[in-house]
Design an enzyme around this catalytic site. Structure first.
Site, short mmCIF file in Angstrom:
data_model
loop_
_atom_site.label_atom_id
_atom_site.label_comp_id
_atom_site.label_asym_id
_atom_site.label_seq_id
_atom_site.Cartn_x
_atom_site.Cartn_y
_atom_site.Cartn_z
N HIS A 52 0.92 -1.25 0.06
CA HIS A 52 0.04 0.09 -0.01
C HIS A 52 0.91 1.23 -0.12
O HIS A 52 2.05 1.22 0.58
CB HIS A 52 -0.97 0.12 1.34
N GLU A 54 1.01 3.93 1.87
CA GLU A 54 1.52 4.18 3.29
C GLU A 54 2.50 3.27 3.44
O GLU A 54 3.63 3.99 3.90
CB GLU A 54 0.31 4.07 4.18
N CYS A 82 -6.40 1.60 5.90
CA CYS A 82 -6.66 0.25 6.29
C CYS A 82 -6.31 0.17 7.65
O CYS A 82 -5.49 0.89 8.18
CB CYS A 82 -6.46 -0.55 5.24
#
Length: 150
Positions: A52, A54, A82
Site C-alpha cells: 500500500h 502508506e 486501512c
C-alpha cells in the site's frame, strides 16, 4: 518561502498508481518542509498485498533516515488508511496523519475499527481528515467505474 501542497503531491502519486493499473492511492511523508518519501500503491506490480502507498512511503522514509521511528514526521495520504496501514503508522510513531476521503468499507481511522481509539494502540497520530476529500473520492469512483466498463 511558500509551503508546498503535500496533498497535491500525494495526488500525483495516486494518479501515477492509476496509470500503472493500481488502485489510485498516494502517500507523502514530510519532515519539516522537506518531502522524505512518496509512494503510490504497487500491490499488483509487486504481487504484494502489503504494498500500500502508506507502507511503501514508511519503508522509504525509514530507509532514507536510517531509523524505524518517524517521530515528528507527517503523512499525507489520499484515502483513509486501512487497519494494516493504521497500525504501521502507529508503529512508525508518525506525528500527524492527513487524509483525503474516508473509506467506509476498508478504513480504520474514522471508519471501521477506529484503530487509534483502541486501548491496545500504543501511539495515535494527530488526525486531520477530509483534505481533498472530493477529489480523492472522485478519483477512486472513476477508477473503479473504468474497470467495470472494461
Amino acid at each position: 518561502m511558500k509551503r508546498p501542497d503535500y496533498m497535491a503531491l500525494a495526488f500525483d502519486e495516486a494518479e501515477a498508481a492509476a496509470v500503472r493499473g493500481e488502485v489510485p492511492i498516494g502517500a507523502v511523508i514530510v519532515q519539516g518542509n522537506q518531502v522524505v518519501a512518496r509512494a503510490g500503491n504497487r500491490t499488483r506490480e509487486l504481487n504484494d498485498a502489503t504494498a500500500h502507498a502508506e507502507i511503501l512511503a514508511i519503508r522509504e522514509a525509514s530507509n532514507r533516515l536510517g531509523q524505524e521511528r518517524l517521530t515528528g514526521l507527517d503523512l499525507y495520504v489520499t484515502l483513509e488508511p486501512c487497519t494494516m496501514c493504521a497500525a504501521a503508522i502507529s508503529l512508525a510513531r508518525l506525528r500527524r496523519l492527513y487524509f483525503g476521503a474516508a473509506d467506509d468499507k476498508g478504513g480504520a481511522v474514522v471508519s471501521g475499527v477506529r484503530f487509534y481509539a483502541s486501548p491496545t494502540c500504543h501511539h495515535a497520530p494527530d488526525v486531520y481528515a477530509g483534505i481533498g476529500e472530493t477529489r480523492a473520492a472522485e478519483m477512486l469512483k472513476s477508477f473503479f467505474k473504468d474497470r467495470r466498463e472494461l
